[in-house]
Scaffold this motif. Structure first.
Motif, PDB file in Angstrom:
ATOM      1  N   UNK A  15      11.038  20.054  57.811  1.00 39.41           N
ATOM      2  CA  UNK A  15      11.511  21.309  58.354  1.00 39.41           C
ATOM      3  C   UNK A  15      12.794  21.544  57.802  1.00 39.41           C
ATOM      4  N   UNK A  16      13.973  20.559  57.691  1.00 37.01           N
ATOM      5  CA  UNK A  16      15.077  20.741  57.384  1.00 37.01           C
ATOM      6  C   UNK A  16      15.354  20.522  55.758  1.00 37.01           C
ATOM      7  N   UNK A  17      14.249  20.223  55.146  1.00 42.86           N
ATOM      8  CA  UNK A  17      14.104  19.969  53.661  1.00 42.86           C
ATOM      9  C   UNK A  17      14.900  18.883  53.281  1.00 42.86           C
ATOM     10  N   UNK A  18      14.885  17.713  54.074  1.00 48.53           N
ATOM     11  CA  UNK A  18      15.423  16.296  54.019  1.00 48.53           C
ATOM     12  C   UNK A  18      14.712  15.263  54.084  1.00 48.53           C
ATOM     13  N   UNK A  19      13.577  15.138  53.432  1.00 46.04           N
ATOM     14  CA  UNK A  19      12.555  14.181  53.611  1.00 46.04           C
ATOM     15  C   UNK A  19      13.077  12.840  52.778  1.00 46.04           C
ATOM     16  N   UNK A  20      14.023  12.921  52.111  1.00 43.61           N
ATOM     17  CA  UNK A  20      14.693  11.897  51.282  1.00 43.61           C
ATOM     18  C   UNK A  20      15.535  10.932  52.156  1.00 43.61           C
ATOM     19  N   UNK A  21      16.105  11.637  53.279  1.00 45.47           N
ATOM     20  CA  UNK A  21      17.368  11.244  54.222  1.00 45.47           C
ATOM     21  C   UNK A  21      16.545  10.063  55.297  1.00 45.47           C
ATOM     22  N   UNK A  22      15.599   9.914  55.281  1.00 43.39           N
ATOM     23  CA  UNK A  22      14.872   9.173  56.378  1.00 43.39           C
ATOM     24  C   UNK A  22      14.129   8.179  55.867  1.00 43.39           C
ATOM     25  N   UNK A  23      13.993   7.012  56.621  1.00 37.64           N
ATOM     26  CA  UNK A  23      13.444   5.962  56.289  1.00 37.64           C
ATOM     27  C   UNK A  23      11.821   5.965  56.255  1.00 37.64           C
ATOM     28  N   UNK A  24      11.118   5.501  55.441  1.00 32.90           N
ATOM     29  CA  UNK A  24       9.680   5.643  55.591  1.00 32.90           C
ATOM     30  C   UNK A  24       8.848   4.500  55.024  1.00 32.90           C
ATOM     31  N   UNK A  25       9.046   3.556  56.006  1.00 35.57           N
ATOM     32  CA  UNK A  25       8.531   1.958  55.930  1.00 35.57           C
ATOM     33  C   UNK A  25       7.034   2.101  55.560  1.00 35.57           C
ATOM     34  N   UNK A  26       6.081   2.863  56.063  1.00 33.35           N
ATOM     35  CA  UNK A  26       4.800   2.701  55.817  1.00 33.35           C
ATOM     36  C   UNK A  26       4.265   3.230  54.494  1.00 33.35           C
ATOM     37  N   UNK A  27       5.043   4.349  54.202  1.00 33.78           N
ATOM     38  CA  UNK A  27       4.935   4.807  52.725  1.00 33.78           C
ATOM     39  C   UNK A  27       5.263   3.950  51.735  1.00 33.78           C
ATOM     40  N   UNK A  28       6.321   3.070  51.952  1.00 34.92           N
ATOM     41  CA  UNK A  28       7.030   2.217  51.240  1.00 34.92           C
ATOM     42  C   UNK A  28       6.008   1.087  50.887  1.00 34.92           C
ATOM     43  N   UNK A  29       5.366   0.554  51.759  1.00 36.13           N
ATOM     44  CA  UNK A  29       4.239  -0.393  51.974  1.00 36.13           C
ATOM     45  C   UNK A  29       2.956   0.120  50.917  1.00 36.13           C
ATOM     46  N   UNK A  30       2.650   1.360  51.302  1.00 33.80           N
ATOM     47  CA  UNK A  30       1.627   2.037  50.514  1.00 33.80           C
ATOM     48  C   UNK A  30       2.004   1.930  49.016  1.00 33.80           C
ATOM     49  N   UNK A  31       3.137   2.306  48.783  1.00 30.54           N
ATOM     50  CA  UNK A  31       3.553   2.421  47.390  1.00 30.54           C
ATOM     51  C   UNK A  31       3.602   1.131  46.705  1.00 30.54           C
ATOM     52  N   UNK A  32       3.672   0.013  47.265  1.00 32.20           N
ATOM     53  CA  UNK A  32       3.683  -1.347  46.867  1.00 32.20           C
ATOM     54  C   UNK A  32       2.268  -1.586  46.553  1.00 32.20           C
ATOM     55  N   UNK A  33       1.416  -1.203  47.638  1.00 38.43           N
ATOM     56  CA  UNK A  33      -0.075  -1.477  47.376  1.00 38.43           C
ATOM     57  C   UNK A  33      -0.351  -0.728  46.161  1.00 38.43           C
TER      58      UNK A  33
END
Length: 274
Positions: free
Chosen positions: A250-268
């Motif tokens: 909502x605040x346009x700040x998706x890059x400011x938070x931790x996204x561990x599950x997506x980071x694991x998905x990216x590795x896969x």
């Protein structure tokens, strides 16, 4: 419709089916290495969130990433990243917007006078916009291009599969009972178009108690595990309902938070593409 195996010899539709359409050429100032489509069989499952989060995770790993917001009538990528209207041109090509961490993005909402202006166009016009986002944008060097598709199996996903060199798709779903049908619609369309399926991401899987850490399943325990096993594809992630992520979008700040599950998905995904 029978499944196309890519072998035209002996086919009754040889030379006349959509599978022989040539892929579009990249913009002369673009060097896009991998293209990943993010799809869903229905709306409201967090497809744009997944697109934005995967792009952010790949960027955090040092890759040059970009996003085509292909959901022309329901564009939301600019909002998630806090991008404002206005796309510049070099006289020949459009120049994509750039997020705070360096993700390049193009969206119809960046070209409209106001982001809430409705896009009341027929399918052919929507498809042409998607093509122009590929051919008429100066993307530069991009390791991973993510294409946020509209929900369903209509004109734009079809255009993307036929016209863009899609290396694979990620199917996004939710835990409700419809999950099997939702996933299989997207899966079967990709199979018909000879597009590899990289895996499934289930959003809104659970809520994690902030006090005890217990997982609560408001929609029941998801069925994505069973569907992934049935189809022979990977379950890349099961993501929680997280108010912090919703607020960041909502605040346009998706890059400011931790996204561990997506980071694991990216590795896969990176491992699968190798």
């Amino acid at each position: 419709m029978s499944e196309c195996d890519g072998n035209c010899s002996g086919c009754s539709q040889k030379g006349g089916c959509d599978s022989v359409l040539k892929k579009l050429e990249q913009n002369k100032n673009s060097n896009i290495k991998k293209v990943i489509g993010v799809v869903s069989g229905k709306g409201g499952v967090g497809k744009s969130l997944t697109t934005a989060s995967l792009a952010t995770a790949f960027r955090a790993k040092g890759y040059n990433t970009a996003i085509i917001d292909g959901d022309i009538t329901g564009a939301s990528i600019p909002n998630i990243f806090g991008l404002k209207s206005g796309i510049e041109s070099d006289g020949e090509s459009m120049i994509p917007a750039v997020t705070k961490t360096g993700i390049k993005a193009i969206s119809i909402n960046l070209l409209l006078e106001t982001p809430d202006s409705p896009v009341v166009w027929r399918g052919s016009m929507l498809s042409n916009v998607l093509k122009q986002f590929w051919t008429d944008v100066r993307w530069g060097d991009v390791d991973f291009m993510f294409v946020d598709m509209p929900p369903g199996t209509g004109d734009i996903p079809l255009t993307a599969f036929q016209s863009l060199p899609v290396d694979g798709i990620v199917i996004v779903t939710s835990p409700q009972d419809l999950v099997s049908m939702i996933v299989k619609k997207a899966y079967n369309m990709a199979r018909l178009m000879n597009i590899p399926i990289l895996g499934i991401i289930e959003n809104m899987s659970y809520i994690e108690c902030g006090d005890c850490g217990k997982k609560i399943y408001p929609f029941g325990e998801g069925k994505a595990d069973a569907v992934a096993e049935e189809l022979g594809v990977k379950l890349l992630a099961k993501n929680p309902i997280d108010p912090a992520i919703a607020k960041a979008c909502d605040d346009g700040k998706i890059e400011d938070i931790s996204l561990p599950s997506y980071e694991k998905a990216a590795d896969l995904i990176i491992e699968i593409l190798k």
